[in-house]
Write a protein that holds these residues in place. Structure first.
Motif, PDB file in Angstrom:
ATOM      1  N   ALA A 114       0.845  -1.203   0.000  1.00 28.70           N
ATOM      2  CA  ALA A 114       0.000   0.000   0.000  1.00 28.70           C
ATOM      3  C   ALA A 114       0.879   1.251   0.000  1.00 28.70           C
ATOM      4  N   ALA A 115       1.984   1.196   0.747  1.00 28.16           N
ATOM      5  CA  ALA A 115       2.875   2.360   0.793  1.00 28.16           C
ATOM      6  C   ALA A 115       3.535   2.592  -0.567  1.00 28.16           C
ATOM      7  N   ILE A 116       4.020   1.529  -1.177  1.00 25.21           N
ATOM      8  CA  ILE A 116       4.686   1.692  -2.476  1.00 25.21           C
ATOM      9  C   ILE A 116       3.685   2.175  -3.531  1.00 25.21           C
ATOM     10  N   ASP A 117       2.440   1.712  -3.422  1.00 27.72           N
ATOM     11  CA  ASP A 117       1.405   2.147  -4.370  1.00 27.72           C
ATOM     12  C   ASP A 117       1.182   3.655  -4.333  1.00 27.72           C
ATOM     13  N   SER A 118       1.568   4.291  -3.248  1.00 27.35           N
ATOM     14  CA  SER A 118       1.371   5.735  -3.153  1.00 27.35           C
ATOM     15  C   SER A 118       2.422   6.527  -3.909  1.00 27.35           C
ATOM     16  N   THR A 119       3.534   5.888  -4.181  1.00 27.72           N
ATOM     17  CA  THR A 119       4.624   6.645  -4.795  1.00 27.72           C
ATOM     18  C   THR A 119       4.411   6.851  -6.288  1.00 27.72           C
ATOM     19  N   GLY A 120       3.519   6.034  -6.888  1.00 31.93           N
ATOM     20  CA  GLY A 120       3.358   6.103  -8.341  1.00 31.93           C
ATOM     21  C   GLY A 120       4.413   5.282  -9.041  1.00 31.93           C
ATOM     22  N   MET A 121       5.176   4.550  -8.243  1.00 28.71           N
ATOM     23  CA  MET A 121       6.178   3.671  -8.832  1.00 28.71           C
ATOM     24  C   MET A 121       5.488   2.444  -9.393  1.00 28.71           C
ATOM     25  N   CYS A 122       5.963   1.963 -10.498  1.00 34.58           N
ATOM     26  CA  CYS A 122       5.501   0.691 -11.012  1.00 34.58           C
ATOM     27  C   CYS A 122       5.747  -0.366  -9.933  1.00 34.58           C
ATOM     28  N   LEU A 123       4.756  -1.210  -9.716  1.00 39.17           N
ATOM     29  CA  LEU A 123       4.896  -2.219  -8.661  1.00 39.17           C
ATOM     30  C   LEU A 123       6.043  -3.184  -8.941  1.00 39.17           C
ATOM     31  N   PHE A 124       6.446  -3.250 -10.187  1.00 37.00           N
ATOM     32  CA  PHE A 124       7.503  -4.206 -10.502  1.00 37.00           C
ATOM     33  C   PHE A 124       8.835  -3.808  -9.861  1.00 37.00           C
ATOM     34  N   ILE A 125       8.928  -2.554  -9.432  1.00 36.51           N
ATOM     35  CA  ILE A 125      10.131  -2.218  -8.669  1.00 36.51           C
ATOM     36  C   ILE A 125      10.116  -2.978  -7.350  1.00 36.51           C
ATOM     37  N   ALA A 126       8.903  -3.266  -6.857  1.00 37.44           N
ATOM     38  CA  ALA A 126       8.815  -3.929  -5.565  1.00 37.44           C
ATOM     39  C   ALA A 126       9.414  -5.313  -5.655  1.00 37.44           C
ATOM     40  N   PHE A 127       8.981  -6.072  -6.655  1.00 37.92           N
ATOM     41  CA  PHE A 127       9.565  -7.398  -6.680  1.00 37.92           C
ATOM     42  C   PHE A 127      10.923  -7.418  -7.332  1.00 37.92           C
ATOM     43  N   ALA A 128      11.285  -6.338  -7.980  1.00 34.24           N
ATOM     44  CA  ALA A 128      12.611  -6.333  -8.578  1.00 34.24           C
ATOM     45  C   ALA A 128      13.667  -5.916  -7.579  1.00 34.24           C
ATOM     46  N   ALA A 129      13.381  -4.965  -6.760  1.00 32.51           N
ATOM     47  CA  ALA A 129      14.524  -4.355  -6.093  1.00 32.51           C
ATOM     48  C   ALA A 129      14.380  -4.032  -4.623  1.00 32.51           C
ATOM     49  N   ASN A 133       3.961   3.499   8.263  1.00 31.31           N
ATOM     50  CA  ASN A 133       2.732   4.088   8.808  1.00 31.31           C
ATOM     51  C   ASN A 133       1.779   4.520   7.699  1.00 31.31           C
ATOM     52  N   LEU A 134       2.357   5.000   6.593  1.00 30.93           N
ATOM     53  CA  LEU A 134       1.538   5.383   5.445  1.00 30.93           C
ATOM     54  C   LEU A 134       0.772   4.162   4.942  1.00 30.93           C
ATOM     55  N   GLY A 135       1.487   3.046   4.790  1.00 31.33           N
ATOM     56  CA  GLY A 135       0.843   1.808   4.318  1.00 31.33           C
ATOM     57  C   GLY A 135      -0.273   1.377   5.244  1.00 31.33           C
ATOM     58  N   LYS A 136      -0.014   1.428   6.550  1.00 28.63           N
ATOM     59  CA  LYS A 136      -1.048   1.013   7.517  1.00 28.63           C
ATOM     60  C   LYS A 136      -2.269   1.911   7.403  1.00 28.63           C
ATOM     61  N   SER A 137      -2.022   3.216   7.311  1.00 31.24           N
ATOM     62  CA  SER A 137      -3.169   4.121   7.303  1.00 31.24           C
ATOM     63  C   SER A 137      -3.980   3.949   6.021  1.00 31.24           C
ATOM     64  N   ILE A 138      -3.330   3.647   4.906  1.00 33.20           N
ATOM     65  CA  ILE A 138      -4.093   3.429   3.660  1.00 33.20           C
ATOM     66  C   ILE A 138      -4.989   2.199   3.813  1.00 33.20           C
ATOM     67  N   LEU A 139      -4.404   1.106   4.322  1.00 29.85           N
ATOM     68  CA  LEU A 139      -5.207  -0.118   4.491  1.00 29.85           C
ATOM     69  C   LEU A 139      -6.386   0.119   5.420  1.00 29.85           C
ATOM     70  N   LYS A 140      -6.142   0.827   6.513  1.00 29.51           N
ATOM     71  CA  LYS A 140      -7.225   1.055   7.487  1.00 29.51           C
ATOM     72  C   LYS A 140      -8.312   1.959   6.889  1.00 29.51           C
ATOM     73  N   THR A 141      -7.889   2.959   6.131  1.00 31.84           N
ATOM     74  CA  THR A 141      -8.867   3.844   5.485  1.00 31.84           C
ATOM     75  C   THR A 141      -9.753   3.043   4.531  1.00 31.84           C
ATOM     76  N   GLU A 142      -9.129   2.166   3.751  1.00 30.43           N
ATOM     77  CA  GLU A 142      -9.895   1.379   2.780  1.00 30.43           C
ATOM     78  C   GLU A 142     -10.849   0.418   3.492  1.00 30.43           C
ATOM     79  N   ARG A 143     -10.344  -0.201   4.549  1.00 38.44           N
ATOM     80  CA  ARG A 143     -11.161  -1.154   5.306  1.00 38.44           C
ATOM     81  C   ARG A 143     -12.361  -0.443   5.948  1.00 38.44           C
ATOM     82  N   ALA A 144     -12.123   0.760   6.487  1.00 34.78           N
ATOM     83  CA  ALA A 144     -13.215   1.505   7.135  1.00 34.78           C
ATOM     84  C   ALA A 144     -14.300   1.842   6.116  1.00 34.78           C
ATOM     85  N   PHE A 145     -13.897   2.193   4.896  1.00 37.44           N
ATOM     86  CA  PHE A 145     -14.876   2.488   3.847  1.00 37.44           C
ATOM     87  C   PHE A 145     -15.734   1.244   3.585  1.00 37.44           C
TER      88      PHE A 145
END
Ligand code: SF4
Lengths: 201, 575
Positions: free
Chosen positions: B477-492, B521-533
């Protein structure tokens, strides 16, 4: 390493730039004889094109009978073991299946049913995927591999343009045409295949 | 250029530019779309009604020269799942919106008449235009015509006929620099854009540029970041074979869902594998390596030509090839590529739709393996909106309900993608608990230990496995906020230098001093916001479950079932 005198030997002499494309045939699996119970790392170490550093560092994903393996000392046993090798793979699934991964805990554990006291020799189906096939394939192909003719037939059907780059086809020492090779392949079960660079004519 | 919120009201056809509220300033991408949707959308509203809002947000680093930073996020309440939703894609949309100074584009309301519109976005704001010519047209024609119609080379975001017909599997497409299409695929957000009567959005940033607070620091951080990406072995595999490199591996693991999830291995796997696809692309003069937006250093995309050497499709990904291939038992890459092109043109999700076809095949609508039949139904039924086309365009769940099929692989009504959770159970936890329905991208891999969210419980216990899955979702969720392609996550992001370089990039861009904990903390807050919705929309823990057949039908060849109880899954939200 695998060529066996009781099998027909098909030798394809090809343009050097086509050799990497032929390594894709290895995804279908080749047949390698080995001692029952041989540790996986030792088995690989003895193959043309492989070495210890490469096995430890580059081969990051290993399956034995469909189960992800972490330990290179794992013995290879069973009636028809299938060993598959890959580089590091992307995604959560890639990470879960990777050797000694931090995320390996998220795998499904498959109950093992192995006979740990097997004697004699076994035939291992060895599949090489992605860059592992590209890196190690040329040496294996040059040394000769045993494979089911159906695997080569499938490869030819998905690579129809490669036939144009075949310089010479030699079956058991005799030159043949691409058409006769297709007819012959339809009738065969297991063959020895050699792929190497054609000498300059 | 200072970032602003661009707001469009489609009820009274007005537009405005607003300052960014302080609470939104640290968000981009998914973090921002979810924050806006949670703040402004009534959770119980109808997703296709005037109260839903469609939010576009570039990532925090989009529009800069940071490698792989050009993903655009789109968010709304989903007509497919009924949950909060975010989908993202490459193309030039994110970079151009960011260069317009647009931190988020919020589209609200709904026209009171039957007219269709397009939007033009520039640094000066948004103009609403009435649109007639493009209505009913496919995405490729929209991209071609609008590119010729407007000066310069505008970014284009568009919906196809599926979005116009408000099909629950409709996607939103983004033009890439070569005129190809990249899709915000999942969750039916194209139907939301269709419900707002917007056919396309053209973006012209002119000379607009993104401000960088510390240029020198940014350059250094980008160098380190790009190097970590390029050097990683997974990036190399992606560059050579694309994501379709996974077909052989997942098949070998017995986790490649086949024949509507009745087996974990597909006999035709080597005919559709990444290796075979690579060789086919090379033989036909296509491009095995291609980027979906400028600045990508991994280049997992490709251009796939037909047998005559003519471009058939691009961005041909593993999940789409699996869905049309193994799940529908089609072992012909050309048929799969043709179906992919048609789906891109109609503007419909290339995961949801093939999974819907597989359920339809089980119901006897067409035989398994019928590639030409799939292409025919896509063209003649889905594109034209016949009754059958609308059922398939409604997704796998709609097909299951229409034909009385019980084996329907969905969570929260969204099709389960390419990894069978019986054979890789960790993915099953992600599918069950994701705030957005079954989605493999919700728990991509980031070395959670590096991010400081490594598990504390023995990972070999079920509790530990749930904790590990939770930490992966927080990090994602945190990486998704950066606008980075998710493939950076599994790549690097398992590289010690890569994540710090990414945080340095954000700090240099905004003049902030974030540390790793802030990212967590950013990742946690995004997940909690989505779950609350979702809870406010009526979802409960009972919705966090896999379909029954995953517990009762053993999956060959390993003959395994998914074995996490509801109570075990529910511990996911204990944070
Ligand atoms: S890695 Fe692939 S999806 Fe990511 S930015 Fe590059 S081409 Fe696009």
């Amino acid at each position: 390493m695998n060529s066996s005198s009781d099998l027909s030997r098909l030798e394809l002499q090809v343009n050097p730039e086509d050799i990497p494309l032929y390594t894709t045939v290895l995804q279908g699996g080749i047949l390698v004889k080995a001692r029952a119970g041989i540790p996986l790392g030792s088995f690989l170490d003895a193959l043309p094109g492989f070495n210890h550093d490469y096995i430890v560092n580059v081969i990051q994903t290993i399956f034995l009978d469909g189960t992800a393996i972490d330990d290179l000392e794992t013995p290879i046993e069973g009636d028809h073991p299938v060993l598959a090798l890959s580089a590091a793979m992307p995604g959560l699934a890639g990470a879960i299946l990777r050797k000694n991964s931090y995320h390996a805990a998220l795998r499904t554990t498959v109950t093992e049913r192995r006979d740990h006291h097997q004697q004699g020799s076994i035939t291992i189906t060895l599949k090489l995927f992605n860059s592992i096939a590209r890196d190690c394939g040329p040496a294996l192909l040059a040394a000769g591999i045993r494979l089911n003719a159906a695997v080569l037939r499938g490869f030819c059907s998905t690579h129809p343009t490669l036939a144009a780059g075949l310089r010479h086809i030699v079956l058991d020492g005799r030159p043949i045409t691409a058409d006769s090779m297709s007819v012959w392949l339809e009738q065969e079960q297991t063959i020895t295949l050699i792929v190497r660079e054609a000498a300059n004519d | 250029m200072t970032d602003k919120i661009f707001r469009i009201n489609m009820t009274d056809l007005t537009t405005g530019i607003e300052d960014v509220p302080a609470a939104w300033a640290g968000h981009g991408g998914r973090g921002l779309t979810s924050t806006v949707v949670a703040a402004e959308v009534e959770p119980t509203c109808h997703p296709l009604g005037p109260k839903n809002k469609l939010v576009f947000a570039p990532g925090l680093l989009s529009g800069t020269l940071a490698a792989n930073s050009g993903r655009i996020s789109v968010g709304a309440k989903s007509p497919l799942t009924g949950t909060i939703k975010e989908a993202n894609a490459g193309g030039s949309g994110a970079q151009f919106l960011a260069r317009c100074g647009c931190k988020a584009l919020i589209i609200e309301g709904q026209p009171r008449n039957d007219r269709w519109y397009s939007l033009t976005v520039t640094p000066e704001g948004v103009v609403i235009n009435e649109e007639n010519e493009m209505i009913g047209k496919g995405n490729y024609e929209v991209v071609e015509t609008v590119t010729a119609r407007l000066p310069g080379k505008p970014g284009i975001i568009t919906i196809g006929p599926a979005g116009e017909m408000r099909m629950a599997a409709a996607n939103i497409s983004v033009k890439d620099p070569d005129g190809g299409l990249r899709s915000c695929g999942r969750g039916g957000l194209g139907a939301v854009m269709g419900s707002k009567k917007i056919k396309f959005i053209a973006i012209d940033p002119g000379d607009g540029k993104v401000d960088i607070a510390d240029q020198a620091k940014f350059r250094d951080a980008n160098r380190a970041f790009a190097k970590a990406l390029v050097d990683h072995p997974v990036s190399k595999a992606l560059g050579q074979y694309g994501t379709n490199v996974l077909v052989n591996i997942i098949n070998e693991a017995g986790a490649l869902p086949t024949r509507n999830f009745t087996s974990g291995q597909f006999d035709g796997h080597d005919r559709i594998s990444g290796e075979t696809m690579h060789d086919t692309i090379v033989a036909r003069g296509g491009k095995p390596k291609h980027n979906c937006h400028p600045g990508c250093v991994i280049q997992c995309s490709q251009i796939y030509n037909d047998a005559d050497g003519k471009k058939l499709t691009s961005g041909f990904e593993y999940e789409s090839i699996w869905a049309m291939g193994a799940d529908c038992c089609i072992d012909n890459l050309d048929h799969i590529a043709e179906a992919d092109r048609i789906m891109d043109d109609i503007g419909i999700d290339s995961i949801e739709t093939p999974v819907a076809f597989a359920v339809a095949m089980e119901a006897g609508v067409l035989p398994f393996g019928d590639g030409p039949g799939v292409c025919r139904i896509l063209r003649e039924d889905v594109a034209k909106g016949t009754a059958l086309g609308r059922i398939i365009g409604g997704g796998a769940g709609a097909v299951g309900r229409a034909f009385g099929v019980t084996r329907v692989p969905t969570v929260k009504n969204q099709a389960i993608p390419a990894y069978d959770p019986r054979a890789i159970k960790g993915i099953g936890i992600t599918y069950a608990t994701s705030t957005q329905g079954a989605d493999h991208t919700m728990g991509y891999t980031i070395a959670t230990n590096i991010l400081g969210v490594g598990g504390k419980i023995d990972p070999l216990t079920k509790e530990g496995q749930v904790e590990l899955s939770r930490n992966l979702q927080i990090a994602t969720a945190a990486i998704d906020s950066t606008g980075m392609c998710l493939f950076i996550a599994f790549a690097a992001l398992d590289d010690q230098t890569c994540l710090p370089a990414l945080i340095d990039l954000i700090n240099a861009r905004f003049g902030t001093s974030l540390v790793g904990d802030d990212v967590v903390n950013l990742g946690k807050s995004i997940l909690k916001t989505e779950r609350a919705f979702n809870i406010a929309a009526g979802f409960t823990s009972v919705d966090d479950r896999l379909p029954e057949f995953f517990y009762t039908e053993p999956l060959p060849p390993h003959n395994v079932v998914f074995d996490f109880s509801g109570e075990e899954i529910d511990t996911f939200w204990n944070f």
